[in-house]
Design a protein around this motif. Structure first.
Motif, PDB file in Angstrom:
ATOM      1  N   THR A  31       0.804  -1.115  -0.145  1.00  7.92           N
ATOM      2  CA  THR A  31       0.029  -0.008   0.103  1.00  7.92           C
ATOM      3  C   THR A  31       0.958   1.188  -0.192  1.00  7.92           C
ATOM      4  N   HIS A  32       2.144   1.154   0.601  1.00  6.79           N
ATOM      5  CA  HIS A  32       3.238   2.221   0.722  1.00  6.79           C
ATOM      6  C   HIS A  32       4.231   2.152  -0.083  1.00  6.79           C
ATOM      7  N   TYR A  33       4.974   3.185  -0.467  1.00 11.70           N
ATOM      8  CA  TYR A  33       6.459   3.089  -0.784  1.00 11.70           C
ATOM      9  C   TYR A  33       6.895   4.460  -0.269  1.00 11.70           C
ATOM     10  N   GLY A  34       8.167   3.969   0.037  1.00 10.51           N
ATOM     11  CA  GLY A  34       9.093   5.226   0.702  1.00 10.51           C
ATOM     12  C   GLY A  34      10.718   4.828   0.325  1.00 10.51           C
ATOM     13  N   ILE A  35      11.391   6.062   0.355  1.00  9.56           N
ATOM     14  CA  ILE A  35      12.504   6.250   0.132  1.00  9.56           C
ATOM     15  C   ILE A  35      13.438   7.405   0.988  1.00  9.56           C
ATOM     16  N   ALA A  36      14.664   7.094   1.373  1.00  7.43           N
ATOM     17  CA  ALA A  36      15.425   7.957   1.940  1.00  7.43           C
ATOM     18  C   ALA A  36      15.906   9.068   0.902  1.00  7.43           C
ATOM     19  N   LEU A  37      15.809  10.300   1.331  1.00 12.00           N
ATOM     20  CA  LEU A  37      16.152  11.490   0.319  1.00 12.00           C
ATOM     21  C   LEU A  37      17.608  11.773   0.459  1.00 12.00           C
ATOM     22  N   ARG A  38      18.216  11.134   1.328  1.00 12.35           N
ATOM     23  CA  ARG A  38      19.813  11.318   1.679  1.00 12.35           C
ATOM     24  C   ARG A  38      20.036  12.791   1.769  1.00 12.35           C
ATOM     25  N   THR A  39      19.164  13.459   2.419  1.00  9.21           N
ATOM     26  CA  THR A  39      19.625  14.860   2.644  1.00  9.21           C
ATOM     27  C   THR A  39      19.048  15.250   4.136  1.00  9.21           C
ATOM     28  N   SER A  40      19.743  16.422   4.810  1.00 13.22           N
ATOM     29  CA  SER A  40      19.219  16.859   5.976  1.00 13.22           C
ATOM     30  C   SER A  40      18.808  18.444   5.759  1.00 13.22           C
ATOM     31  N   ASP A  41      18.736  18.669   4.531  1.00 12.63           N
ATOM     32  CA  ASP A  41      18.581  20.283   3.831  1.00 12.63           C
ATOM     33  C   ASP A  41      16.943  20.201   3.730  1.00 12.63           C
ATOM     34  N   ARG A  51       9.219  16.217  -6.454  1.00 10.57           N
ATOM     35  CA  ARG A  51       9.366  15.483  -7.737  1.00 10.57           C
ATOM     36  C   ARG A  51       9.001  13.932  -7.633  1.00 10.57           C
ATOM     37  N   ALA A  52       9.288  13.351  -6.414  1.00 13.13           N
ATOM     38  CA  ALA A  52       8.874  12.135  -6.159  1.00 13.13           C
ATOM     39  C   ALA A  52       7.425  11.946  -6.209  1.00 13.13           C
ATOM     40  N   THR A  53       6.641  12.725  -5.789  1.00 16.70           N
ATOM     41  CA  THR A  53       5.278  12.616  -5.710  1.00 16.70           C
ATOM     42  C   THR A  53       4.639  12.719  -7.238  1.00 16.70           C
ATOM     43  N   ALA A  54       5.196  13.668  -8.000  1.00 20.64           N
ATOM     44  CA  ALA A  54       4.925  14.081  -9.268  1.00 20.64           C
ATOM     45  C   ALA A  54       5.289  12.615 -10.214  1.00 20.64           C
ATOM     46  N   ALA A  55       6.567  12.030  -9.868  1.00 18.72           N
ATOM     47  CA  ALA A  55       6.931  10.980 -10.748  1.00 18.72           C
ATOM     48  C   ALA A  55       5.823   9.743 -10.377  1.00 18.72           C
ATOM     49  N   ILE A  81      11.459  -0.341 -12.259  1.00 14.25           N
ATOM     50  CA  ILE A  81      10.987   1.141 -12.984  1.00 14.25           C
ATOM     51  C   ILE A  81      10.819   1.929 -11.716  1.00 14.25           C
ATOM     52  N   LEU A  82      10.220   1.672 -10.626  1.00 16.47           N
ATOM     53  CA  LEU A  82      10.409   2.487  -9.511  1.00 16.47           C
ATOM     54  C   LEU A  82      11.649   2.721  -8.935  1.00 16.47           C
ATOM     55  N   ARG A  83      12.306   1.948  -8.668  1.00 18.84           N
ATOM     56  CA  ARG A  83      13.686   2.023  -8.023  1.00 18.84           C
ATOM     57  C   ARG A  83      14.566   2.963  -8.857  1.00 18.84           C
ATOM     58  N   GLU A  84      14.478   2.785 -10.135  1.00 19.85           N
ATOM     59  CA  GLU A  84      15.374   3.399 -11.024  1.00 19.85           C
ATOM     60  C   GLU A  84      14.924   4.977 -11.128  1.00 19.85           C
ATOM     61  N   MET A  85      13.620   5.142 -11.181  1.00 28.19           N
ATOM     62  CA  MET A  85      12.974   6.512 -11.056  1.00 28.19           C
ATOM     63  C   MET A  85      13.505   7.299  -9.928  1.00 28.19           C
ATOM     64  N   PHE A  86      13.373   6.597  -8.757  1.00 27.56           N
ATOM     65  CA  PHE A  86      13.599   7.281  -7.592  1.00 27.56           C
ATOM     66  C   PHE A  86      15.262   7.605  -7.559  1.00 27.56           C
ATOM     67  N   ARG A  87      15.874   6.672  -8.028  1.00 32.15           N
ATOM     68  CA  ARG A  87      17.516   6.739  -8.051  1.00 32.15           C
ATOM     69  C   ARG A  87      17.692   8.096  -8.912  1.00 32.15           C
ATOM     70  N   ALA A  88      17.077   8.429  -9.962  1.00 28.49           N
ATOM     71  CA  ALA A  88      17.411   9.237 -10.698  1.00 28.49           C
ATOM     72  C   ALA A  88      16.837  10.718 -10.065  1.00 28.49           C
ATOM     73  N   ILE A  89      16.084  10.542  -9.373  1.00 29.44           N
ATOM     74  CA  ILE A  89      15.496  11.815  -8.572  1.00 29.44           C
ATOM     75  C   ILE A  89      16.646  12.379  -7.310  1.00 29.44           C
ATOM     76  N   ILE A  90      16.914  11.143  -6.963  1.00 32.24           N
ATOM     77  CA  ILE A  90      18.042  11.499  -5.939  1.00 32.24           C
ATOM     78  C   ILE A  90      19.444  11.766  -6.379  1.00 32.24           C
ATOM     79  N   ALA A  91      19.758  11.211  -7.390  1.00 25.61           N
ATOM     80  CA  ALA A  91      20.918  11.746  -7.980  1.00 25.61           C
ATOM     81  C   ALA A  91      21.022  13.177  -8.483  1.00 25.61           C
ATOM     82  N   ARG A  92      19.886  13.422  -9.154  1.00 30.47           N
ATOM     83  CA  ARG A  92      19.860  14.803  -9.511  1.00 30.47           C
ATOM     84  C   ARG A  92      19.876  16.021  -8.373  1.00 30.47           C
ATOM     85  N   GLY A  93      19.085  15.489  -7.158  1.00 33.82           N
ATOM     86  CA  GLY A  93      19.104  16.242  -6.207  1.00 33.82           C
ATOM     87  C   GLY A  93      20.459  16.576  -5.354  1.00 33.82           C
TER      88      GLY A  93
END
Length: 132
Positions: A31-41, A51-55, A81-93
């Motif tokens: 029912t849920h999906y989550g990721i660490a955003l790797r930032t304290s900012d 971006r993650a919500t929009a993706a 596909i989900l994992r790769e999509m979020f990897r790209a978002i985190i890398a861009r950030g």
């Protein structure tokens, strides 16, 4: 998911966690999906969470529109596909964080901002950053 950022803070680090749209939840069996955003900012975290919500919404729309097509990704392919999509978002950030100029102002609206980011900055309450 419309309009929500789905941002969580734990121990000074930020995470994105959201309920999966029905079309994804059925396919993935969760029912849920989550990721660490790797930032304290906080500012960067909000941007990444937006971006993650929009993706996630975009992926769900694409799946819903193509549901009747004979060739569908397998559940394992969909998860990848989900994992790769979020990897790209985190890398861009991370790249944005590393290469931002010294005089960077997180509240300044730029031409590169998405509509969601412009709205978030326009509605940003300075009291969110206040420390008591």
């Amino acid at each position: 998911m419309g309009g929500r950022v789905h941002l969580l803070a734990r121990g000074g680090r930020f995470y994105w966690r959201a309920r999966l749209p029905v079309v994804l939840a059925r396919r993935l069996g969760r029912t849920h999906y989550g990721i660490a955003l790797r930032t304290s900012d906080r500012v960067l975290a909000r941007r990444l969470a937006t971006r993650a919500t929009a993706a996630m919404e975009s992926l769900a729309e694409t799946l819903a529109m193509t549901a009747q097509e004979p060739q569908q990704p397998t559940d394992a392919e969909l998860m990848e596909i989900l994992r790769e999509m979020f990897r790209a978002i985190i890398a861009r950030g991370e790249r944005e964080h590393l290469f931002r100029p010294e005089n960077w102002d997180p509240d300044a609206i730029s031409d590169d901002d998405t509509d969601e980011e412009r709205e978030a900055k326009a509605l940003d309450d300075p009291m969110d950053r206040a420390h008591y």
